[in-house]
Write a protein that holds these residues in place. Structure first.
Motif, PDB file in Angstrom:
ATOM      1  N   UNK A  73       0.828  -1.206   0.000  1.00 13.14           N
ATOM      2  CA  UNK A  73       0.000   0.000   0.000  1.00 13.14           C
ATOM      3  C   UNK A  73       0.859   1.251   0.000  1.00 13.14           C
ATOM      4  N   UNK A  74       1.940   1.238   0.771  1.00 13.67           N
ATOM      5  CA  UNK A  74       2.827   2.408   0.816  1.00 13.67           C
ATOM      6  C   UNK A  74       3.506   2.636  -0.531  1.00 13.67           C
ATOM      7  N   UNK A  75       3.916   1.539  -1.178  1.00  7.08           N
ATOM      8  CA  UNK A  75       4.553   1.672  -2.490  1.00  7.08           C
ATOM      9  C   UNK A  75       3.571   2.227  -3.514  1.00  7.08           C
ATOM     10  N   UNK A  76       2.330   1.755  -3.462  1.00  9.14           N
ATOM     11  CA  UNK A  76       1.321   2.268  -4.386  1.00  9.14           C
ATOM     12  C   UNK A  76       1.110   3.767  -4.192  1.00  9.14           C
ATOM     13  N   UNK A  77       1.032   4.192  -2.948  1.00 13.50           N
ATOM     14  CA  UNK A  77       0.819   5.612  -2.659  1.00 13.50           C
ATOM     15  C   UNK A  77       1.995   6.446  -3.138  1.00 13.50           C
ATOM     16  N   UNK A  78       3.202   5.957  -2.905  1.00 14.62           N
ATOM     17  CA  UNK A  78       4.393   6.710  -3.310  1.00 14.62           C
ATOM     18  C   UNK A  78       4.476   6.840  -4.826  1.00 14.62           C
TER      19      UNK A  78
END
Length: 556
Positions: free
Chosen positions: A355-360
């Motif tokens: 999820x963090x990678x997608x947001x970044x």
């Protein structure tokens, strides 16, 4: 066995064999050498619908779109010589995309073969040329041979790794008549069963993997259910560049765009390649100019592929030669018997990491404007089961990482051939194969002009697609490279275009002109509901589009 009938022509024998193999659609452009074939199609119009085209290449791409969007054979016929050469781009695109396409063509009269007299449409060794552009090609010498060779074409086209095939028949032979013994449909050999030892080795490797990642290609499109089950079992994300898109929607928690996958790849220790050449880690992320025999970076690789040659082209730590469905099912079963560390992996932490990678990545790709906003406007209007066709244009390139394909086969790309102009004629074939689905093709102004004449085909044949033409007055990539790499020395990259809306209307095609995403959002639903071909012209200021390439070829 089917009953023997009265004497029939070679063309009729071919058509009867197509019908026996379940064919109900043919694309084509007739000529003197194929008159008997097209006359047989006319006599069988109640069983086979024949779609004409205005160019041989378009006929081939319509068949390609039919096959690519369904997995079923796409059949087309063009004249020999220049007709075959014109259709060559579609054949090699089908070869690159593993699409089952059958070309049926003629040849010069048999008495002129090999004499170099310059008969109509003669080219040296047409069959040899076809064999280099297809998975398999053959010549029908006698009318009586047609059923068996058509069946063999289907067997070659569909067995193992699918691909294009071709049949040729001399002008005089196709017109000859003979009593023919019809055959039932071709028997397609089953794919090899997964090797038990290889499956066990893969299960053991994955049981202790920390951060596995699944990469899918065209060879996994029919195995979406199995891929989803494996991803869930391993809590492993799934990604693809082109051919494997839509197997798992990128909007789902474990679905990754290629841009997000690149960010997470640094921590990946095992890659599971399913029906894919693995272009992302071996070419896109590791430098296009460097050839790799193994997966770069020391990561372990499990490959599931029906083509044993793939295991030679890119070596795997655990090669599994099998159909994607059977291979993944066997792997799931084996992991289930010995889930050593899979259950111990911190699923919550992995979910948060994804999820963090997608947001970044989202915060970065949203800057690729106006392409990303246009793509999201189209995505909002197109149903989940609607088909989206890319093209070699800035919006098409951005779709590699910024389009959420939500169902298998609905993202139809040009594959590694990168064939400019393939998009619109391919979309026509997709729509013919999927008449109840919405179809949108995005094209650049340069690429669209490669097949603009097929507006006549769309109108005449009643094929309802929506084509969105992004007009920046240039071959955008070429012009950008000339500006950034060659000190702005522009040559042959700027385009003088027609008024696309008026041009469409001249063909009897409804058209809209827009200049913004909000304009497109207003007219696209109307176009999709029209159930007829509609052209939407999008004016884009030259040099205004952000480059998508940092996300397609990120730094290693």
């Amino acid at each position: 066995m089917l009953q023997v009938r009265d004497a029939v022509s070679g063309g009729r024998a071919i058509v009867d064999a197509l019908i026996a193999n379940g064919v109900d659609t043919v694309f084509g452009l007739p000529g003197a050498q194929t008159y008997p074939l097209f006359d047989a199609l006319a006599l069988s119009a109640d069983r086979i619908r024949t779609y004409s085209a205005r160019h041989e290449q378009a006929s081939g791409y319509m068949a390609f779109g039919y096959a690519r969007s369904t997995g079923r054979p796409g059949i087309f016929s063009v004249v020999p010589g220049p007709g075959v050469l014109n259709a060559g781009a579609a054949l090699i695109t089908a070869l690159g995309c593993c699409a089952p396409v059958l070309l049926i063509t003629g040849n010069i009269p048999s008495t002129f073969e090999g004499r170099g007299r310059g008969h109509l449409h003669e080219i040296p060794d047409q069959l040899g040329l076809l064999r280099r552009m297809t998975k398999w090609s053959a010549r029908i010498e006698r009318v009586e041979d047609a059923p068996a060779l058509v069946n063999e074409a289907f067997r070659q086209m569909l067995a193992g790794r699918p691909g294009p095939v071709a049949l040729e028949m001399a002008w005089d032979s196709m017109a000859e008549t003979s009593v023919v013994a019809p055959l039932d449909a071709a028997a397609i050999p089953s794919s090899p069963e997964p090797d038990a030892a290889a499956i066990e080795a893969a299960a053991q490797l994955l049981a202790t993997a920390r951060r596995p990642m699944i990469m899918t290609g065209s060879g996994a499109q029919h195995a979406a259910e199995e891929v989803r089950a494996l991803a869930t079992l391993l809590n492993a994300p799934v990604t693809a560049l082109r051919g494997g898109r839509g197997i798992l929607a990128e909007s789902e928690p474990l679905g990754l765009s290629s841009a997000v996958a690149h960010r997470l790849y640094q921590e990946t220790d095992v890659v599971i390649g399913i029906g894919t050449r693995l272009e992302l880690p071996t070419m896109r992320w590791a430098g296009m100019m460097t050839y790799h025999e193994r997966l770069p970076g020391g990561r372990k690789l499990v490959r599931i592929d029906v083509d044993p040659e793939e295991m030679v082209r890119l070596k795997a730590d655990v090669p599994v030669v099998a159909d994607a469905k059977a291979g993944v099912r066997a792997l799931i079963e084996a992991i289930g018997k010995s889930p050593i560390a899979v259950s111990k992996r911190d699923g919550a932490a992995i979910d948060e990491e994804i999820a963090a990678a997608k947001a970044a990545v989202e915060s970065e790709i949203v800057k690729v404007q106006p392409e990303v906003d246009y793509l999201r406007t189209i995505r909002a209007a197109l149903p989940d089961d609607g088909f989206f066709l890319t093209e070699l244009c800035q919006v098409g390139f951005a779709s590699y990482f910024a389009w959420d394909a939500r169902q298998p086969r609905t993202y139809v790309s040009e594959g590694y051939q990168g064939t400019l102009g393939y998009g619109f004629p391919t979309a026509l074939g997709v729509k013919v194969a999927n008449p109840d689905s919405k179809v949108v093709a995005v094209c650049g102004d340069g690429g669209f002009m490669f097949g603009v004449q097929e507006l006549a085909t769309a109108a005449q044949e009643g094929i309802g697609v929506v084509v969105v033409v992004f007009d920046n007055g240039a071959y955008g990539n070429v012009r950008r490279d000339q500006r950034t790499r060659f000190e702005g020395r522009f040559i042959a990259s700027e385009l003088r275009n027609p008024d696309f809306s008026k041009l469409a209307e001249a063909f009897g095609i409804k058209a809209y002109s827009v200049i913004s995403q909000s304009d497109l959002a207003a007219v696209l639903p109307l176009a999709l509901e029209a159930n007829e071909t509609v052209l939407i012209h999008v004016a884009v200021p030259r040099d205004s589009e952000a480059s998508p390439w940092p996300f397609i070829h990120p730094a290693p």
